[in-house]
Design a protein around this motif. Structure first.
Motif, mmCIF file in Angstrom:
data_model
loop_
_atom_site.group_PDB
_atom_site.id
_atom_site.type_symbol
_atom_site.label_atom_id
_atom_site.label_comp_id
_atom_site.label_asym_id
_atom_site.label_seq_id
_atom_site.Cartn_x
_atom_site.Cartn_y
_atom_site.Cartn_z
ATOM 1 N N GLU A 110 0.811 -1.216 0.000
ATOM 2 C CA GLU A 110 0.000 0.000 0.000
ATOM 3 C C GLU A 110 0.850 1.275 0.000
ATOM 4 O OE1 GLU A 110 -3.472 0.202 -0.090
ATOM 5 O OE2 GLU A 110 -3.333 -1.946 -0.523
ATOM 6 N N ARG A 111 2.161 1.113 0.065
ATOM 7 C CA ARG A 111 3.103 2.235 0.048
ATOM 8 C C ARG A 111 2.879 3.196 1.221
ATOM 9 N NH1 ARG A 111 6.178 3.079 -4.096
ATOM 10 N NH2 ARG A 111 6.128 5.353 -3.902
ATOM 11 N N VAL A 112 2.697 2.611 2.407
ATOM 12 C CA VAL A 112 2.476 3.426 3.607
ATOM 13 C C VAL A 112 3.504 3.119 4.686
ATOM 14 C CG1 VAL A 112 0.016 3.709 3.161
ATOM 15 C CG2 VAL A 112 0.782 1.788 4.578
ATOM 16 N N LEU A 113 4.574 2.409 4.330
ATOM 17 C CA LEU A 113 5.600 2.041 5.303
ATOM 18 C C LEU A 113 6.837 2.919 5.106
ATOM 19 C CD1 LEU A 113 6.346 0.036 7.596
ATOM 20 C CD2 LEU A 113 7.449 -1.375 5.833
ATOM 21 N N TYR A 114 7.362 3.456 6.215
ATOM 22 C CA TYR A 114 8.524 4.346 6.168
ATOM 23 C C TYR A 114 9.553 3.880 7.193
ATOM 24 C CZ TYR A 114 5.275 7.414 3.719
ATOM 25 O OH TYR A 114 4.366 7.920 2.829
ATOM 26 N N SER A 115 10.808 4.244 6.957
ATOM 27 C CA SER A 115 11.866 3.960 7.908
ATOM 28 C C SER A 115 12.642 5.240 8.210
ATOM 29 C CB SER A 115 12.816 2.890 7.375
ATOM 30 O OG SER A 115 13.799 2.564 8.346
ATOM 31 N N THR A 116 13.413 5.203 9.284
ATOM 32 C CA THR A 116 14.173 6.377 9.705
ATOM 33 C C THR A 116 15.327 6.689 8.761
ATOM 34 O OG1 THR A 116 15.210 4.810 11.242
ATOM 35 C CG2 THR A 116 13.622 6.364 12.153
ATOM 36 N N SER A 117 15.834 5.698 8.050
ATOM 37 C CA SER A 117 16.917 5.929 7.082
ATOM 38 C C SER A 117 17.068 4.688 6.214
ATOM 39 C CB SER A 117 18.243 6.230 7.795
ATOM 40 O OG SER A 117 18.831 5.032 8.279
ATOM 41 N N GLU A 118 18.014 4.745 5.302
ATOM 42 C CA GLU A 118 18.302 3.590 4.450
ATOM 43 C C GLU A 118 18.847 2.409 5.258
ATOM 44 O OE1 GLU A 118 17.474 3.292 1.464
ATOM 45 O OE2 GLU A 118 17.236 5.312 0.615
ATOM 46 N N ASN A 119 19.266 2.668 6.483
ATOM 47 C CA ASN A 119 19.782 1.587 7.331
ATOM 48 C C ASN A 119 18.672 0.783 7.991
ATOM 49 O OD1 ASN A 119 22.510 2.301 6.854
ATOM 50 N ND2 ASN A 119 22.403 3.893 8.444
ATOM 51 N N HIS A 120 17.424 1.258 7.874
ATOM 52 C CA HIS A 120 16.256 0.519 8.361
ATOM 53 C C HIS A 120 16.340 0.195 9.853
ATOM 54 C CE1 HIS A 120 15.396 -1.104 3.999
ATOM 55 N NE2 HIS A 120 15.365 0.218 4.108
ATOM 56 N N GLU A 121 16.649 1.236 10.647
ATOM 57 C CA GLU A 121 16.720 1.016 12.095
ATOM 58 C C GLU A 121 15.333 0.815 12.703
ATOM 59 O OE1 GLU A 121 19.803 4.151 10.852
ATOM 60 O OE2 GLU A 121 17.642 3.867 10.629
ATOM 61 N N ALA A 122 14.332 1.515 12.166
ATOM 62 C CA ALA A 122 12.990 1.496 12.760
ATOM 63 C C ALA A 122 11.968 1.796 11.663
ATOM 64 C CB ALA A 122 12.906 2.527 13.878
ATOM 65 N N PHE A 123 10.705 1.443 11.917
ATOM 66 C CA PHE A 123 9.687 1.512 10.882
ATOM 67 C C PHE A 123 8.385 2.088 11.441
ATOM 68 C CE2 PHE A 123 12.590 -1.889 9.910
ATOM 69 C CZ PHE A 123 12.865 -1.723 8.558
ATOM 70 N N ILE A 124 7.690 2.845 10.588
ATOM 71 C CA ILE A 124 6.371 3.373 10.938
ATOM 72 C C ILE A 124 5.459 3.251 9.722
ATOM 73 C CG2 ILE A 124 7.031 5.756 10.338
ATOM 74 C CD1 ILE A 124 5.154 6.676 12.627
ATOM 75 N N ALA A 125 4.239 2.813 9.950
ATOM 76 C CA ALA A 125 3.237 2.728 8.891
ATOM 77 C C ALA A 125 2.133 3.732 9.212
ATOM 78 C CB ALA A 125 2.661 1.323 8.790
ATOM 79 N N SER A 171 -6.524 9.399 6.319
ATOM 80 C CA SER A 171 -7.783 8.701 6.614
ATOM 81 C C SER A 171 -8.585 8.388 5.362
ATOM 82 C CB SER A 171 -8.631 9.523 7.581
ATOM 83 O OG SER A 171 -8.810 10.851 7.095
ATOM 84 N N GLU A 172 -8.409 9.184 4.289
ATOM 85 C CA GLU A 172 -9.157 8.920 3.056
ATOM 86 C C GLU A 172 -8.546 7.821 2.211
ATOM 87 O OE1 GLU A 172 -6.675 12.711 2.219
ATOM 88 O OE2 GLU A 172 -7.715 11.752 3.904
ATOM 89 N N HIS A 173 -7.356 7.360 2.585
ATOM 90 C CA HIS A 173 -6.689 6.280 1.853
ATOM 91 C C HIS A 173 -7.401 4.965 2.156
ATOM 92 C CE1 HIS A 173 -2.757 4.145 0.567
ATOM 93 N NE2 HIS A 173 -3.653 3.222 0.824
ATOM 94 N N LYS A 174 -7.980 4.351 1.139
ATOM 95 C CA LYS A 174 -8.679 3.080 1.312
ATOM 96 C C LYS A 174 -7.772 1.926 0.903
ATOM 97 C CE LYS A 174 -12.389 5.278 2.514
ATOM 98 N NZ LYS A 174 -12.725 5.359 3.951
ATOM 99 N N MET A 175 -7.660 0.947 1.778
ATOM 100 C CA MET A 175 -6.840 -0.217 1.492
ATOM 101 C C MET A 175 -7.433 -0.998 0.326
ATOM 102 S SD MET A 175 -5.928 -3.399 4.065
ATOM 103 C CE MET A 175 -5.766 -2.303 5.465
ATOM 104 N N SER A 176 -6.579 -1.515 -0.550
ATOM 105 C CA SER A 176 -7.067 -2.308 -1.686
ATOM 106 C C SER A 176 -7.740 -3.576 -1.180
ATOM 107 C CB SER A 176 -5.912 -2.665 -2.618
ATOM 108 O OG SER A 176 -5.026 -3.569 -1.990
ATOM 109 N N ALA A 177 -8.634 -4.097 -1.986
ATOM 110 C CA ALA A 177 -9.377 -5.302 -1.596
ATOM 111 C C ALA A 177 -8.435 -6.479 -1.355
ATOM 112 C CB ALA A 177 -10.405 -5.647 -2.672
ATOM 113 N N SER A 178 -7.407 -6.602 -2.193
ATOM 114 C CA SER A 178 -6.481 -7.725 -2.039
ATOM 115 C C SER A 178 -5.683 -7.605 -0.747
ATOM 116 C CB SER A 178 -5.532 -7.798 -3.244
ATOM 117 O OG SER A 178 -4.782 -6.605 -3.373
#
Length: 424
Positions: free
Chosen positions: A56-71, A75-82
């Motif tokens: 869904e392209r809603v996952l982010y990390s603190t840097s390219e080193n991927h220390e931590a993650f936030i999704a 609110s208007e973004h609707k998740m795809s059916a799949s």
């Protein structure tokens, strides 16, 4: 700095799942792990959530080193059916069915979560679905960095940032990092969901949690009047037909040109149907109503910066003499018990060269739709104090000190006359 995650290795995905599964709850708490079959089940579900967030392209990390993650998502973004189907399947696969019934009962009988309240009031927001610091980077300040990614998005778009957490220690951590707890859902013994919110200074005052929660309390109260009962459906009831919608659009267009750069008061705004459409053209606008529930509904959705809603009695307005360039009262004079008093108050607060705008439904005995509309409202408890035709309404205004300068009967499902008048 933040980076959007487009792909992760299965090893990285599993490290996020395990970070969740290894969380140690307080002795009196189970958290949402109560729903899972064990640590492995919790990890499996979080892994499925991470895969969904990547798709869904809603996952982010603190840097390219991927220390931590936030999704997080708008609110208007609707998740795809799949994605929804995949996440639901993962939830069922990981669930401990012995406990689902208890939690489901808790969901049914507990208070609504804050995100649900914002959705009900159609207030846009950013929802954080996951925050995770991988094991090797825990205790190094990455939680603050993660939340700042979402907070910055909230400040950029003037939106509240909302998340739910399932542990008292997590709640305390989020509070330390700038959020506040505004709701608590008790789902079972030791299973609570705490509704957290971060409110940037630039969000509209109507979207502040203290206003939203007060409006929610008002909406839950027993209806005190027929207009409280109509509050949630009034907009659709009045403008829901194609004919009425077209008529109201013509009204909006005309009023915008009249109120441009003016100090404006609207009386009996209801849920703010007209006010929200025209306030951007005014210098400033106050929209009032007697019904608290109508005003609670008016706060929903986006409210122009120049507009504020206030409770007021049309026959006893709390404003100084000669305060407004324009006063609007739409479809209300015929239901006010003493409309003459309302017009006297309007004359008092309106500047000497001010304009009264008074669109009003009119009654036409030959119009079957008008008759059916009147009967339906009467059956619902609405009492019509006056039933004017177009000429009768204009004559009523004249008897009370206002001369019509512009009037037009509108082709609408429910007959209506639009009137602009000045004091004689």
């Amino acid at each position: 700095m933040s980076v959007r995650i487009n792909t992760l290795s299965e090893e990285e995905i599993r490290s996020i799942g395990d970070a969740f599964a290894d969380y140690e709850y307080a002795d009196s708490e189970w958290g949402m792990s109560f729903l899972g079959k064990g640590k492995q089940a919790v990890s499996d579900y979080i892994c499925a959530y991470v895969r969904m967030a990547i798709r869904e392209r809603v996952l982010y990390s603190t840097s390219e080193n991927h220390e931590a993650f936030i999704a997080f998502k708008r609110s208007e973004h609707k998740m795809s059916a799949s994605s929804a189907a995949g996440l639901l399947g993962a939830a069922f696969g990981c669930a401990d069915y012995r406990n689902i019934g208890k939690v489901a009962k808790g969901f049914m009988h507990s208070e609504k979560g804050y995100g649900d309240i914002l959705l009900r009031f159609k207030i846009p927001h950013i929802y954080v679905g996951m925050v995770a610091v991988t094991e090797q980077f825990q205790g190094q300040g990455y939680m603050r960095k993660l939340l700042e990614i979402a907070f910055e998005e909230g400040r950029k778009h003037a939106l509240p940032v909302v998340l739910d957490t399932d542990a008292g220690l997590k709640k305390a951590k989020y509070e330390h990092l700038g959020m506040k707890c505004v709701t608590t859902k008790k789902l079972a013994d030791g299973v609570n969901l705490y509704g957290m919110v971060y409110e940037p200074e630039n969000i509209p005052k109507e979207w502040k949690s203290e206003v939203v929660l007060e409006d929610f309390r008002i909406m839950k109260e027993k209806n005190g009047s027929v207009w409280d009962k109509f509050a949630s459906v009034y907009s659709a009831f009045v403008t829901g037909t194609p004919g009425n919608k077209k008529a109201y659009e013509a009204i909006y267009k005309r009023i915008r040109s009249v109120v441009r750069d003016k100090e404006v008061l609207e009386i009996a705004t209801g849920p703010g149907v007209i006010a929200k459409q025209v306030a951007t053209e005014a210098k400033s606008m106050i929209a009032t109503d007697y019904s608290e529930k109508m005003l609670a509904v008016a706060h929903r959705g986006e409210v122009p910066d120049k507009l504020k809603f206030e409770q007021a009695d049309a026959c006893n307005l709390p404003y100084e003499d000669d305060s407004f360039d324009v006063v609007i009262i739409a479809n209300a004079l015929h239901i006010i018990p003493e409309p003459e008093k309302a017009l006297a108050e309007i004359r008092r607060v309106l500047k000497k060269d001010g304009i009264l705008i008074a669109p009003n439904f009119i009654h036409d005995n030959k119009n079957r739709i008008s008759g059916a509309f009147s009967k339906a409202l009467s059956a619902a408890g609405v009492k019509f104090e006056a039933k004017w035709d177009a000429d009768g309404f204009i004559a009523f205004l004249a008897r009370n000190g206002f001369e019509a300068k512009n009037s037009k009967q509108l082709n609408s499902t429910i007959p209506m006359v639009y009137v602009e008048a000045t004091e004689k």
